[in-house]
Design a protein around this motif. Structure first.
Motif, PDB file in Angstrom:
ATOM      1  N   UNK A 176      96.115  39.899  -0.173  1.00  0.00           N
ATOM      2  CA  UNK A 176      95.426  40.492  -1.319  1.00  0.00           C
ATOM      3  C   UNK A 176      95.889  41.919  -1.570  1.00  0.00           C
ATOM      4  N   UNK A 177      96.228  42.653  -0.507  1.00  0.00           N
ATOM      5  CA  UNK A 177      96.729  44.017  -0.684  1.00  0.00           C
ATOM      6  C   UNK A 177      98.061  44.016  -1.416  1.00  0.00           C
ATOM      7  N   UNK A 178      98.878  43.009  -1.163  1.00  0.00           N
ATOM      8  CA  UNK A 178     100.185  42.931  -1.826  1.00  0.00           C
ATOM      9  C   UNK A 178     100.049  42.738  -3.337  1.00  0.00           C
ATOM     10  N   UNK A 179      98.976  42.082  -3.752  1.00  0.00           N
ATOM     11  CA  UNK A 179      98.760  41.855  -5.189  1.00  0.00           C
ATOM     12  C   UNK A 179      97.910  42.940  -5.824  1.00  0.00           C
ATOM     13  N   UNK A 180      97.638  44.034  -5.053  1.00  0.00           N
ATOM     14  CA  UNK A 180      96.902  45.200  -5.557  1.00  0.00           C
ATOM     15  C   UNK A 180      95.497  44.824  -6.060  1.00  0.00           C
ATOM     16  N   UNK A 181      94.822  43.978  -5.297  1.00  0.00           N
ATOM     17  CA  UNK A 181      93.452  43.607  -5.633  1.00  0.00           C
ATOM     18  C   UNK A 181      92.518  44.744  -5.235  1.00  0.00           C
ATOM     19  N   UNK A 182      91.385  44.847  -5.927  1.00  0.00           N
ATOM     20  CA  UNK A 182      90.394  45.877  -5.633  1.00  0.00           C
ATOM     21  C   UNK A 182      90.004  45.834  -4.150  1.00  0.00           C
ATOM     22  N   UNK A 183      89.906  47.001  -3.482  1.00  0.00           N
ATOM     23  CA  UNK A 183      89.575  47.029  -2.045  1.00  0.00           C
ATOM     24  C   UNK A 183      88.268  46.325  -1.702  1.00  0.00           C
ATOM     25  N   UNK A 184      87.282  46.387  -2.587  1.00  0.00           N
ATOM     26  CA  UNK A 184      86.015  45.731  -2.288  1.00  0.00           C
ATOM     27  C   UNK A 184      86.152  44.215  -2.351  1.00  0.00           C
ATOM     28  N   UNK A 197      79.307  45.327  -7.307  1.00  0.00           N
ATOM     29  CA  UNK A 197      80.077  46.572  -7.345  1.00  0.00           C
ATOM     30  C   UNK A 197      79.441  47.657  -8.216  1.00  0.00           C
ATOM     31  N   UNK A 198      78.221  48.117  -7.872  1.00  0.00           N
ATOM     32  CA  UNK A 198      77.660  49.264  -8.587  1.00  0.00           C
ATOM     33  C   UNK A 198      78.440  50.541  -8.299  1.00  0.00           C
ATOM     34  N   UNK A 199      79.217  50.528  -7.227  1.00  0.00           N
ATOM     35  CA  UNK A 199      80.127  51.624  -6.900  1.00  0.00           C
ATOM     36  C   UNK A 199      81.282  51.034  -6.120  1.00  0.00           C
ATOM     37  N   UNK A 200      82.343  51.795  -6.000  1.00  0.00           N
ATOM     38  CA  UNK A 200      83.528  51.342  -5.296  1.00  0.00           C
ATOM     39  C   UNK A 200      83.776  52.212  -4.079  1.00  0.00           C
ATOM     40  N   UNK A 201      84.548  51.693  -3.149  1.00  0.00           N
ATOM     41  CA  UNK A 201      84.954  52.494  -2.004  1.00  0.00           C
ATOM     42  C   UNK A 201      85.791  53.664  -2.506  1.00  0.00           C
ATOM     43  N   UNK A 202      85.405  54.859  -2.137  1.00  0.00           N
ATOM     44  CA  UNK A 202      86.059  56.073  -2.624  1.00  0.00           C
ATOM     45  C   UNK A 202      85.237  56.819  -3.656  1.00  0.00           C
ATOM     46  N   UNK A 203      84.205  56.160  -4.227  1.00  0.00           N
ATOM     47  CA  UNK A 203      83.316  56.835  -5.174  1.00  0.00           C
ATOM     48  C   UNK A 203      82.387  57.789  -4.435  1.00  0.00           C
ATOM     49  N   UNK A 204      81.965  58.828  -5.142  1.00  0.00           N
ATOM     50  CA  UNK A 204      80.971  59.754  -4.597  1.00  0.00           C
ATOM     51  C   UNK A 204      79.611  59.385  -5.184  1.00  0.00           C
ATOM     52  N   UNK A 205      78.677  59.020  -4.320  1.00  0.00           N
ATOM     53  CA  UNK A 205      77.372  58.561  -4.782  1.00  0.00           C
ATOM     54  C   UNK A 205      76.264  59.359  -4.097  1.00  0.00           C
ATOM     55  N   UNK A 206      75.094  59.293  -4.700  1.00  0.00           N
ATOM     56  CA  UNK A 206      73.882  59.846  -4.105  1.00  0.00           C
ATOM     57  C   UNK A 206      72.884  58.710  -3.939  1.00  0.00           C
ATOM     58  N   UNK A 207      72.424  58.515  -2.710  1.00  0.00           N
ATOM     59  CA  UNK A 207      71.448  57.468  -2.422  1.00  0.00           C
ATOM     60  C   UNK A 207      70.577  57.951  -1.267  1.00  0.00           C
TER      61      UNK A 207
END
Length: 255
Positions: free
Chosen positions: A44-52, A116-126
């Motif tokens: 999946x990494x080779x096809x540049x799929x979203x990390x999540x 996916x309300x957020x992605x890995x690498x996003x800055x969130x407040x929770x």
């Protein structure tokens, strides 16, 4: 008596043989699950799929393979697939009741990866914590704060709580304030700062930067500067320092 003992011994040996064979099947399934997870992740990494999506697919493939290994273990040990599937249902019910919090966090983690309300690498407040999402694990969501601290928040709390995604949109509003001395000609300061901010290439032109005055409770004035910045392409702290320097110079030159 001797014949009965021979019968028990023979069946006991047979029981142990089935147990060992089932255990070998389980160990093979666990090893295969690790290979399946690694292979799925690499492909999946080779096809540049979203990390999540990579994390979700590889995790589900791993769990499915391990689950098949567990079923194969009990089926071989007891020699009755109907008994295994029936008992597995009761076992799953008992586990879900005994480990409600763990199961709730695990399911919430799967929904976070799906929706996916957020992605890995996003800055969130929770839960009053702000940080960059490092990983969405089985039980917790890992945040890295600006101070370098690691925050582990239960997935169920993240999923059911209010989430502020600070990196959802490409630009963000920044505000700077400075107290204006009484001997400064404010009209010249405002116009000069406004033109300087418009000429800065890193600051967004639409909406245009704002420069204005706010009254203080002590009767003085506070200079307020608001601007929008593409924080993904520019360092917010560096731009903030440069704008702060411009504000200081504009006030000092008007004394």
């Amino acid at each position: 008596m001797g014949a009965m003992w021979d019968w028990i011994t023979a069946h006991w040996d047979e029981e142990w043989a089935r147990f060992i064979e089932g255990l070998l099947l389980l160990l093979i399934a666990i090893a295969l699950a690790a290979v399946v997870r690694r292979t799925a992740r690499n492909q999946l990494k080779r096809t540049h799929v979203d990390p999540q999506v990579i994390l979700l697919v590889s995790r589900m493939a791993y769990l499915a393979t391990v689950l098949l290994g567990i079923i194969a273990f009990f089926t071989r040990w007891f020699g009755n697939s109907a008994l295994v599937f029936g008992g597995f249902g009761f076992f799953a019910l008992a586990v879900s009741l005994a480990f409600q919090d763990i199961l709730k966090n695990f399911i919430a983690g799967l929904f976070l990866l799906l929706e996916r309300p957020f992605r890995i690498g996003d800055e969130i407040t929770v839960d009053n914590h702000t940080g960059v999402v490092e990983n969405i694990e089985m039980r917790t969501t890992t945040l890295r704060t600006s101070d370098g601290e690691e925050v582990l928040t239960p997935n169920s709390l993240v999923y059911t709580g209010t989430i502020i995604n600070r990196t959802k949109y490409p630009t963000r509003l920044f505000t700077l304030t400075a107290k204006v001395p009484s001997n400064v000609a404010v009209d010249g300061v405002l116009e000069r700062l406004r033109e300087q901010l418009k000429s800065r290439p890193e600051i967004a032109k639409d909406p245009a930067p704002y420069v204005g005055l706010q009254p203080n409770v002590d009767g003085g004035l506070t200079l307020e500067v608001r601007y929008w910045l593409d924080y993904r392409r520019n360092d917010p702290l560096a731009v903030q320092a440069a704008v702060g320097q411009q504000i200081y110079q504009a006030i000092q030159s008007s004394k």
